[in-house]
Design a protein around this motif. Structure first.
Motif, PDB file in Angstrom:
ATOM      1  N   ARG A  16      79.540  67.662  11.847  1.00 39.10           N
ATOM      2  CA  ARG A  16      80.564  68.478  12.496  1.00 39.10           C
ATOM      3  C   ARG A  16      80.780  67.978  13.915  1.00 39.10           C
ATOM      4  N   THR A  17      82.026  68.081  14.387  1.00 37.53           N
ATOM      5  CA  THR A  17      82.350  67.752  15.767  1.00 37.53           C
ATOM      6  C   THR A  17      82.931  68.988  16.426  1.00 37.53           C
ATOM      7  N   ILE A  27      85.373  77.774  20.426  1.00 35.28           N
ATOM      8  CA  ILE A  27      84.917  76.415  20.177  1.00 35.28           C
ATOM      9  C   ILE A  27      85.706  75.851  19.000  1.00 35.28           C
ATOM     10  N   ALA A  28      86.331  74.706  19.183  1.00 34.02           N
ATOM     11  CA  ALA A  28      87.002  74.020  18.079  1.00 34.02           C
ATOM     12  C   ALA A  28      85.947  73.278  17.273  1.00 34.02           C
ATOM     13  N   ASP A  29      85.953  73.477  15.984  1.00 35.00           N
ATOM     14  CA  ASP A  29      84.899  72.954  15.107  1.00 35.00           C
ATOM     15  C   ASP A  29      85.558  72.319  13.886  1.00 35.00           C
ATOM     16  N   ARG A  30      85.323  71.024  13.686  1.00 36.74           N
ATOM     17  CA  ARG A  30      85.939  70.325  12.557  1.00 36.74           C
ATOM     18  C   ARG A  30      84.928  69.386  11.904  1.00 36.74           C
ATOM     19  N   ALA A  68      89.737  65.889  18.074  1.00 44.86           N
ATOM     20  CA  ALA A  68      88.933  66.902  18.759  1.00 44.86           C
ATOM     21  C   ALA A  68      89.560  67.287  20.095  1.00 44.86           C
ATOM     22  N   VAL A  69      90.087  66.312  20.820  1.00 46.60           N
ATOM     23  CA  VAL A  69      90.760  66.602  22.087  1.00 46.60           C
ATOM     24  C   VAL A  69      92.037  67.393  21.832  1.00 46.60           C
TER      25      VAL A  69
END
Length: 258
Positions: A16-17, A27-30, A68-69
């Protein structure tokens, strides 16, 4: 912090990132996997940009960082001024350079690297500037690191790279290796540091921190208090953001400039 400034915390993990911008509410989580399509055949494959917590595929890593950015720009479109990105303690200078290059290429700003167990300790509220030793075990999907933190520095560390993990946590062979690795790290503590380490206990962070069998085996082998951090999978990203927002704290740590 000036309203014109924008900081980003970035935790590039094997599975995960996670990313978080200063002022962001979530928090963005992908997933870290990247789907690629061949321009000639039209076939798709899945690339793993990060293995063992380190860059394995630079091109795919660039795409992962870009996404992610972008995840954090939905609520703040200002240019970035600084990114704090996590790296394993075990990362070599070339590994660190690969992370820095990928992030700087996308973000176009200053990039500082923070060793992930140190960031995780900050994220769960440990006083990392305390001269007394603190033991921390960071259980990721691709790498597990046991560290001793004293006065803002990782003074000793051991790492185990994982070939695979499951939803149930560490496989049996890996679990015993992690327990042995952590016990060996504790035995290496100087005699005069052991009472303080005993009193502070071992904190476990990372996505694998809530495996109850692991916690039980650690308690039995180390004979000291062992606890999983609250929301352990978010410890590193929260610590990176705290360091973004508290430069006086960051200035007391040994951050990677390599």
């Amino acid at each position: 912090m000036s309203p014109a400034r924008r900081f980003l915390a970035l935790d590039l993990g094997t599975a995960r990132t996670r990313s978080l911008a200063a002022g962001g509410h979530a928090i963005a989580d992908r997933p870290s996997a990247i789907v690629r399509r061949s321009p000639g055949s039209g076939r798709t494959d899945v690339a793993s940009p990060i293995r063992h917590g380190m860059v394995a595929d630079p091109g795919a890593c660039l795409r992962l960082v870009r996404m992610a950015v972008q995840d954090t720009r939905h609520y703040d479109t200002r240019p970035l001024e600084q990114v704090l990105a996590g790296v394993p303690v075990a990362a070599s200078p070339s590994d660190r350079a690969a992370v820095r290059a990928a992030v700087a290429d996308v973000a176009g700003c200053e990039v500082r690297l923070v060793e992930e167990p140190l960031a995780a300790a900050v994220g769960v509220g440990i006083d990392v500037l305390d001269p007394r030793p603190c033991l921390l075990l960071d259980v990721g999907a691709g790498i597990v690191e046991a560290v001793v933190i004293r006065a803002g520095v990782v003074t000793d560390a051991a790492a185990l790279q994982l070939s695979a993990t499951t939803g149930a946590g560490l496989a049996a062979y890996a679990l015993e290796s992690v327990v042995d690795m952590t016990a060996s790290l504790r035995r290496r503590l100087p005699e005069d540091a052991r009472p303080a380490a005993q009193a502070r206990g071992l904190l476990v962070t990372g996505g694998g921190a809530q495996q109850e069998l692991l916690l039980r085996r650690l308690r039995a082998a180390l004979r000291l208090p062992v606890s999983a951090a609250p929301q352990p999978q978010h410890a590193t990203i929260r610590g990176l953001m705290r360091l973004c927002l508290q430069p006086e704290l960051a200035s007391g740590l040994t951050l990677s400039t390599r």
